[in-house]
Design a protein around this motif. Sequence first.
Motif, PDB file in Angstrom:
ATOM      1  N   SER A  86       3.619 -11.335  -5.413  1.00 53.93           N
ATOM      2  CA  SER A  86       4.704 -10.844  -4.337  1.00 53.93           C
ATOM      3  C   SER A  86       6.039 -11.108  -4.523  1.00 53.93           C
ATOM      4  O   SER A  86       6.807 -10.320  -4.150  1.00 53.93           O
ATOM      5  N   ASP A  87       6.338 -11.850  -5.305  1.00 51.64           N
ATOM      6  CA  ASP A  87       7.722 -12.576  -5.760  1.00 51.64           C
ATOM      7  C   ASP A  87       8.301 -11.379  -6.916  1.00 51.64           C
ATOM      8  O   ASP A  87       8.725 -12.100  -7.772  1.00 51.64           O
ATOM      9  N   ILE A  88       8.384 -10.346  -6.479  1.00 50.22           N
ATOM     10  CA  ILE A  88       8.694  -9.405  -7.684  1.00 50.22           C
ATOM     11  C   ILE A  88      10.079  -9.472  -8.240  1.00 50.22           C
ATOM     12  O   ILE A  88      10.180  -9.324  -9.372  1.00 50.22           O
ATOM     13  N   GLY A  89      11.073  -9.617  -7.154  1.00 51.25           N
ATOM     14  CA  GLY A  89      12.313  -9.908  -7.536  1.00 51.25           C
ATOM     15  C   GLY A  89      12.410 -10.895  -8.624  1.00 51.25           C
ATOM     16  O   GLY A  89      13.325 -11.091  -9.671  1.00 51.25           O
ATOM     17  N   LYS A  90      12.059 -12.144  -8.351  1.00 55.39           N
ATOM     18  CA  LYS A  90      12.230 -13.425  -8.618  1.00 55.39           C
ATOM     19  C   LYS A  90      11.422 -13.095 -10.450  1.00 55.39           C
ATOM     20  O   LYS A  90      11.851 -13.517 -11.199  1.00 55.39           O
ATOM     21  N   ALA A 118       3.330  -2.387 -12.209  1.00 54.46           N
ATOM     22  CA  ALA A 118       2.050  -3.131 -11.750  1.00 54.46           C
ATOM     23  C   ALA A 118       2.234  -4.041 -10.551  1.00 54.46           C
ATOM     24  O   ALA A 118       1.317  -3.968  -9.985  1.00 54.46           O
ATOM     25  N   LEU A 119       3.205  -4.624 -10.589  1.00 53.22           N
ATOM     26  CA  LEU A 119       3.341  -5.593  -9.574  1.00 53.22           C
ATOM     27  C   LEU A 119       3.355  -4.677  -8.089  1.00 53.22           C
ATOM     28  O   LEU A 119       3.060  -5.237  -6.999  1.00 53.22           O
ATOM     29  N   TRP A 120       4.269  -3.955  -8.184  1.00 54.17           N
ATOM     30  CA  TRP A 120       4.381  -2.953  -7.000  1.00 54.17           C
ATOM     31  C   TRP A 120       3.156  -2.102  -6.540  1.00 54.17           C
ATOM     32  O   TRP A 120       2.850  -2.009  -5.293  1.00 54.17           O
ATOM     33  N   ASP A 121       2.203  -1.659  -7.557  1.00 57.27           N
ATOM     34  CA  ASP A 121       1.058  -1.201  -7.424  1.00 57.27           C
ATOM     35  C   ASP A 121       0.133  -2.053  -6.725  1.00 57.27           C
ATOM     36  O   ASP A 121      -0.738  -1.800  -5.787  1.00 57.27           O
ATOM     37  N   LEU A 122       0.328  -3.424  -7.318  1.00 59.56           N
ATOM     38  CA  LEU A 122      -0.676  -4.449  -6.659  1.00 59.56           C
ATOM     39  C   LEU A 122      -0.283  -4.702  -5.143  1.00 59.56           C
ATOM     40  O   LEU A 122      -1.270  -4.987  -4.419  1.00 59.56           O
ATOM     41  N   LYS A 123       0.925  -4.755  -4.949  1.00 64.94           N
ATOM     42  CA  LYS A 123       1.520  -4.821  -3.711  1.00 64.94           C
ATOM     43  C   LYS A 123       1.111  -4.031  -2.606  1.00 64.94           C
ATOM     44  O   LYS A 123       0.679  -4.170  -1.541  1.00 64.94           O
ATOM     45  N   ALA A 124       1.244  -2.870  -3.185  1.00 63.22           N
ATOM     46  CA  ALA A 124       1.054  -1.734  -2.183  1.00 63.22           C
ATOM     47  C   ALA A 124      -0.825  -1.504  -2.054  1.00 63.22           C
ATOM     48  O   ALA A 124      -1.213  -1.382  -0.880  1.00 63.22           O
ATOM     49  N   LYS A 125      -1.476  -1.957  -3.044  1.00 59.17           N
ATOM     50  CA  LYS A 125      -2.816  -1.948  -2.928  1.00 59.17           C
ATOM     51  C   LYS A 125      -3.239  -3.071  -1.947  1.00 59.17           C
ATOM     52  O   LYS A 125      -4.285  -3.100  -1.047  1.00 59.17           O
ATOM     53  N   ALA A 127      -1.536  -3.983   0.533  1.00 63.20           N
ATOM     54  CA  ALA A 127      -1.446  -3.612   2.022  1.00 63.20           C
ATOM     55  C   ALA A 127      -2.297  -2.374   2.368  1.00 63.20           C
ATOM     56  O   ALA A 127      -2.023  -1.896   3.263  1.00 63.20           O
ATOM     57  N   ASP A 128      -2.879  -2.007   1.354  1.00 65.54           N
ATOM     58  CA  ASP A 128      -4.057  -0.823   1.456  1.00 65.54           C
ATOM     59  C   ASP A 128      -3.003   0.452   1.903  1.00 65.54           C
ATOM     60  O   ASP A 128      -3.394   1.276   2.977  1.00 65.54           O
ATOM     61  N   LEU A 129      -1.853   0.492   1.263  1.00 63.06           N
ATOM     62  CA  LEU A 129      -0.808   1.820   1.586  1.00 63.06           C
ATOM     63  C   LEU A 129      -0.511   2.408   0.351  1.00 63.06           C
ATOM     64  O   LEU A 129      -0.498   1.685  -0.679  1.00 63.06           O
ATOM     65  N   PRO A 130      -0.352   3.799   0.162  1.00 61.14           N
ATOM     66  CA  PRO A 130       0.342   4.348  -0.828  1.00 61.14           C
ATOM     67  C   PRO A 130       1.570   3.719  -1.380  1.00 61.14           C
ATOM     68  O   PRO A 130       2.244   3.346  -0.485  1.00 61.14           O
ATOM     69  N   LEU A 131       2.253   3.813  -2.342  1.00 59.75           N
ATOM     70  CA  LEU A 131       3.136   3.044  -2.681  1.00 59.75           C
ATOM     71  C   LEU A 131       4.543   3.469  -1.867  1.00 59.75           C
ATOM     72  O   LEU A 131       5.356   3.004  -1.375  1.00 59.75           O
ATOM     73  N   GLY A 132       4.664   5.030  -1.492  1.00 62.16           N
ATOM     74  CA  GLY A 132       5.351   5.429  -1.086  1.00 62.16           C
ATOM     75  C   GLY A 132       5.634   5.121   0.484  1.00 62.16           C
ATOM     76  O   GLY A 132       6.667   5.040   0.791  1.00 62.16           O
TER      77      GLY A 132
END
Length: 376
Positions: A86-90, A118-125, A127-132
């Motif tokens: 979840s620490d994508i910026g870091k 891949a990290l954003w894809d993982l984060k959205a998954k 949250a059970d949400l499409p990335l958009g």
Amino acid sequence: MSTGFDRISRVKISSITLPLPTAISDAKVLTGRQRPMTEVAMLFAEISTDDGAEGIGFSYSKRAGGPGQFAHAREIAPVLLGEDPSDIGKIWDKLVWAGASVGRSGLAIQAIAAFDVALWDLKAKRADLPLGKLLGAHRDSVRCYNTSGGFLHAPIEEVVERAASSVRDGIGGIKLKVGHPDGAADLARVSAVREKLDDSVPLMVDANQQWDRTAARRMCRALEPLELVWIEEPLDAYDSAGHHALASTFDTPIATGEMLASTAEHAELIRLGGADVVQPDAPRIGGISRFLKVMALAEQQHLQLAPHFAMEIHVHLAAAYPHEPWVEHFEWLDPLFNEHLEISDGRMHLSARPGLGVTLSDQARAWTVAEHEVTG
């Protein structure tokens, strides 16, 4: 090591060579700068965590660069292990500093882009949400235009028919390649497509950096009566001052940005007023994290947004842009994925699937030419 709720325990990267059905030529080929393009080098990253979460991302290179991206990704991949996903910026900063001596643009951050996506894809998954939706969508679909049928290697009869077919299939606009040594040939091609299509169908052209400033002024003036949505890359990608002069002179919007290789380069383009339509490419500028920064700069200046290529990523990002954007439709990447985007009524629709909403196909696995995995 991160003390967050989860940790990255596995990273796999794959170099996949995607063959194109037909050798592709634009203005750079006609003038001898490049050879026809026959394949696309894809860099995929698959990230897994202790809790069983998984994300997939990709970057790419046309012509040279694919092996270099893979090599750089292989060197820096161990940096991800043990981090909280979840620490994508870091993590982005950590990856940049792992290869700091090769800089913060170009190939180095294009390798990072696969991990970032891949990290954003993982984060959205998670949250059970499409990335958009995770990013805060302003819409559930985005205007889309097709480029793949308008390349210069195809005779005009084929271009006209493919344009008409794309519109029948639900595409919202058509982009044509221009940049012939003879400008009259360009005007004839664009006019032929305009005559075939209904006047309401949006039409764009792309010169792929072919013209000098004098030729660009003449061609922009000649194209003005056709009321195009935009004229793309009339000048060298780094001639922001020249693009600004064209944007200030002509009614037809000027679009550029796809060849820029960092957030900083886009910031300079925007500062100099070099584009009415900004065309960032997330894989080329370091991933979704960096794209969001460019998007904020563009919004601040009330610019139009039309991301380049990689529609599987960009439909999500464009959906989150406040002003109505465009997304570029290419069917080239379709064989790589089990899922495909829905297009109808001139728009590309967000799927209800979490994350990017795509998984690698068996065909993609078969086209793999190198892979590497780290665990810990």
